[in-house]
Scaffold this motif. Structure first.
Motif, PDB file in Angstrom:
ATOM      1  N   THR A 132      70.561 145.895  11.510  1.00  0.00           N
ATOM      2  CA  THR A 132      72.007 146.062  11.289  1.00  0.00           C
ATOM      3  C   THR A 132      72.334 147.506  10.953  1.00  0.00           C
ATOM      4  OG1 THR A 132      72.208 143.783  10.504  1.00  0.00           O
ATOM      5  CG2 THR A 132      73.988 145.287   9.936  1.00  0.00           C
ATOM      6  N   THR A 141      79.835 143.242  11.717  1.00  0.00           N
ATOM      7  CA  THR A 141      79.085 143.027  10.469  1.00  0.00           C
ATOM      8  C   THR A 141      79.890 142.248   9.423  1.00  0.00           C
ATOM      9  OG1 THR A 141      79.835 145.136   9.496  1.00  0.00           O
ATOM     10  CG2 THR A 141      77.774 145.164  10.781  1.00  0.00           C
ATOM     11  N   THR A 166      73.665 140.020  12.941  1.00  0.00           N
ATOM     12  CA  THR A 166      73.698 141.108  11.962  1.00  0.00           C
ATOM     13  C   THR A 166      73.836 140.516  10.566  1.00  0.00           C
ATOM     14  OG1 THR A 166      76.106 141.262  12.235  1.00  0.00           O
ATOM     15  CG2 THR A 166      74.744 142.736  13.596  1.00  0.00           C
TER      16      THR A 166
END
Length: 856
Positions: free
Chosen positions: A762, A812, A823
């Motif tokens: 991520t 995210t 993520t």
């Protein structure tokens, strides 16, 4: 050839009669033999053929491959975007195709619809398409010439041939054979298809029809002239080939390494394919097309219409501008600039209605033309009327005061005309014409209102004035008068004349042209004049506007004819003026400059300019005075017919190229960063830092808006025209382009791997995407600090940055996207840290500039 033959030879050659014309049966037979008097049209390419031609490009093949890969990865949105890009590029290309076909259609429309022919000793009006070789054609004022004609009888006939030969003045015709073969513009006993008779009348034998006419030869040149790729198209083609090799190599290389390291084969295959897609900036063709289209929109504001999209950028590489004289560099309107009266030469502006009453009166009364909403008459006479009007003297008022009661029409042999006017109790005759002849008939001279005997000293001064005007390439007209005029005959009027004065006129240069030529010279662009006018006339204008400063820089069509292509290629860099040229010569000139490695722009407005407009890298037609043929053959049109507009268009072209190059280097350096990131991880046997979906997502947010924002950036316009045009063979990576691509690619890869080391996929995914957004800001000007840039000049870049940041934030923070891209959510402090890491490309931007400054 026909110009040197007498009437008897013509009758024998064409089996016709110069008094009775052809028999009607013979005319019908010849129509079957020679065909209709029309221009043949080349077989046009089908729409499907044009589409296939547009798709036959390396970058398009790569986009198809990218679309197939995206479908394999089930990234259907990417697939749709790529197909939209392909469709858009193809549509633009097809719309821009067919210039030659349109030019040919315009040529066909030019042909005279009807012709007046004599058959079996009877005049009849027939469709011009039915005219055949040997026909006896009547030409009179206001009619178009229906075919190429050798004139056999003439009565004051003058024909406007400017669109065909570039000759700015109507040509006085004769029926006498010439002593030797001559260039088209000098054949005084020939009339050509589509030219228009301005005054008088005549008859002639048709010597050529259809494609055999001079107009037909021009049509043939248009068909033979094929367009070439622009410098940008060539460079993008080269880039496409390089990227296709790189993409395949990446696929194979990464897959082989993965197999050797015993990684998951399917996962490595998908990753290798994703990386290949990353190597191909699929948004590039769309960015280039949109940037060019926006450039077209901006150019409309500077009076320029672009007909062919790539021409916008090609303008920036132009090294030679070949300009037609009449109507482009000049006003295409005769104007009196110098006069001789009362024993002195002076500018026409100094004429005074009180001091020079007879001078103005004579030129206006001895005149058959008219001013008004529509100007009617000979350009020379119209110039004289404008001279009077500017001094507050009008022909209509004078004619009421001193009405015309007799006249001797213009005589093409003696070159003068006479009008007789009632002047109180007596009649006054005014004579206007060729200086030498009129001066011989003068026994007196008018000086400050008094008639004095003509002396040898005065004769010598008048001749010196005529020679001075001739050296300046002025058209000289003399004026004389005879008070108490008697019988209206040559014998009664042309003896004992009183000399009044001279006018010197020319088609003057446009006001802003000299400054524009100077700016182009400063920008390293050569300017050459190509015209159908005589060498002296052409040089005089070229010298006035700064194109040529020595007669050695001039060449005539005759000299060009005797020169081989190899010799022309050798001497052409030194030449600036090409006079008395034919359409074939113009094409040779353009090709000569191109063989010297120059990108050539050609301007023109006439039918005779069409082949060279098409042969040039950039054909520029005039919007107001240009013929449809010229406009359809050109890449761009100047709506104000102003040469100075070319300079503004070139500046725009240079700016567009700079922006396209910035977009390309940004896209490639960003994609290179992705490639290095993945390769380094695999080679170091690290876990995969990015998924295939991550790479495609980053490409989505960076290959679109930021690249387009760079494409519409404002550049420093003050410096754009202060350096020579770029080399047409110059690579897109010239002047440090390769270094910038590798340097910033390494920086982006380094910080992405660092983020991966600190926090996993991520972190790497976020830094890879956001760092490219920061990188786009620095790429606005690689030679200037971001603190010295005016960021408000490009609000679209600000929007692109925050839009990209918002899209990256979605993957995210929004549960659906978090699950789709696998993520993890990030807190505010983590986001701030990742933003700081992502801004490192700007830090390196500033460090690089400091290093360069220190080195200098």
């Amino acid at each position: 050839m026909f110009e040197i033959q007498d009437v008897n030879e013509l009758e024998e050659r064409f089996r016709t009669d110069s008094r009775r014309g052809l028999p009607k049966e013979e005319a019908r037979s010849r129509l079957k033999e020679y065909g209709e008097n029309v221009l043949k049209k080349e077989k046009g390419q089908t729409v499907w053929g044009m589409i296939l031609e547009q798709l036959n490009e390396p970058m398009i093949f790569i986009l198809f491959m990218a679309a197939a890969i995206s479908m394999l990865l089930r990234e259907y949105s990417d697939t749709i975007i790529i197909f939209v890009v392909i469709a858009m590029n193809t549509a633009v290309g097809v719309i821009q195709e067919g210039k030659a076909r349109k030019a040919m259609e315009a040529l066909k429309k030019l042909a005279a619809p009807v012709a007046l022919v004599k058959r079996d000793n009877e005049y009849q009006e027939i469709p011009a398409s039915q005219v055949v070789p040997g026909d006896l054609v009547k030409i009179e004022a206001g009619r178009q010439v229906p075919a190429d004609v050798r004139i056999t009888s003439v009565r004051g006939l003058a024909i406007n041939e400017s669109a065909l030969t570039g000759e700015s003045m109507p040509v006085e015709k004769t029926d006498q054979p010439m002593s030797a073969q001559a260039p088209m513009a000098d054949r005084k006993n020939m009339a050509y298809m589509t030219t228009e008779a301005m005054k008088g009348q005549g008859e002639g034998i048709v010597v050529a029809t259809g494609m055999e006419t001079e107009l037909g030869k021009i049509a043939g040149l248009i068909n033979k002239t094929t367009g070439e790729l622009t410098p940008l198209q060539k460079r993008l083609g080269d880039l496409g080939k390089i990227l296709s090799v790189v993409a395949v190599a990446l696929c194979v290389g990464l897959f082989v390494i993965g197999v050797v390291q015993h990684r998951n084969i399917l996962q490595m295959l998908l990753l290798a394919i994703s990386l290949a897609v990353a190597a191909i900036p699929e948004g590039l063709p769309a960015v280039v097309t949109i940037v060019l289209a926006l450039g077209v929109a901006r150019m409309v504001k500077v009076n320029t219409i672009i007909r062919k999209l790539p021409a916008v950028e090609t303008l920036g590489a132009v090294g030679v501008v070949c300009s037609d004289k009449t109507g482009t560099l000049t006003e295409n309107k005769m104007k009196v600039v110098t006069v001789y009266c009362n024993g002195e030469i002076m500018p026409a502006e100094k004429l005074n209605p009180q001091l020079h009453e007879r001078f103005l009166e004579g030129y206006l009364l001895c005149n058959d033309s008219q001013l008004g909403e529509q100007e009617i008459g000979d350009p020379t006479e119209l110039a004289l009327l404008h001279m009077g009007k500017e001094r507050g003297v009008k022909k209509e008022v004078l004619e009421k005061q001193k009405p015309r009661i007799g006249e001797l029409p213009f005589d093409s042999q003696k070159k003068y005309m006479v009008t007789v006017h009632r002047d109180g109790k007596y009649n006054t005759a005014y004579v206007k014409g060729a200086g030498d002849y009129i001066l011989e008939q003068c026994t007196g001279i008018l000086v400050r209102g008094k008639i004095l005997p003509m002396t040898q000293v005065q004769r010598m001064k008048i001749r010196q004035a005529m020679e001075s005007m001739a050296r300046d390439a002025l058209r000289v007209l003399a004026l004389a008068m005879k008070e108490r005029a008697g019988e209206v005959t040559d014998e009664g009027l042309m003896k004992g004349l009183v000399f009044i004065g001279l006018t010197g006129m020319m088609d003057p240069p446009r006001e802003a042209v000299r400054n524009s030529v100077s700016i182009l010279h400063r920008a390293g662009v050569k300017v050459a004049m190509i015209t159908g006018d005589h060498k002296d006339t052409a040089y005089a204008i070229a010298n006035k506007i700064g194109i040529a400063d020595a007669r050695e820089q001039c060449i005539s069509g005759d000299e060009l004819e005797r020169m081989t292509d190899e010799r022309l290629e050798e001497v052409i860099p030194r030449l600036r003026v090409f006079a008395r040229v034919t359409p074939e010569h113009k094409v040779r000139i353009v090709r000569g400059f191109k063989k010297n490695g120059q990108i050539v722009a050609m301007t023109g407005d006439g039918v005779n300019d069409a082949p060279s407009l098409q042969a040039a890298d950039i054909g520029i037609a005039m919007g107001k005075s240009g013929t449809d043929v010229a406009k359809n053959a050109a890449d761009m049109i100047l709506t104000d017919d102003n040469f100075s507009t070319i300079e503004k268009a070139m500046e725009e072209g240079r700016s567009i190229y700079v922006n396209i190059k910035k977009s390309i280097l940004f896209l490639l350096s960003s994609n290179f960063g992705e490639i290095i990131t993945m390769f380094a991880a695999v080679l170091l046997a690290l876990p995969t830092p990015l998924k295939a979906s991550h790479i495609l997502w980053v490409n989505l947010i960076t290959d679109s808006l930021p690249a387009l924002a760079l494409g519409v950036d404002k550049n420093n316009r003050k410096t754009l025209m202060n350096h020579p045009p770029r080399d047409p063979g110059e690579s897109l990576f010239a002047h440090g382009g390769w270094f910038l691509t590798v340097f910033y690619g390494m920086v982006i890869a380094g910080i992405t791997l660092y983020a991966f080391h600190k926090g996993g996929q991520t972190y790497a995914f976020t830094v890879l995407g956001v760092s490219q957004l920061f990188h786009a800001i620095g790429m606005r000007d690689t030679e200037r600090s971001i603190f010295r840039m005016n960021h408000l000049e490009n609000p679209f870049m600000i929007f692109a940055f925050f839009a990209g940041l918002g899209l990256q934030f979605m993957v995210t923070e929004i549960p659906y996207f978090v699950q789709a891209f696998q993520t993890v959510k990030l807190d505010m402090s983590t986001w701030l840290w990742l933003l700081a890491v992502s801004a490192i490309p700007l830090v390196f931007h500033e460090l690089r500039l400091l290093f360069i400054k220190k080195e200098k």
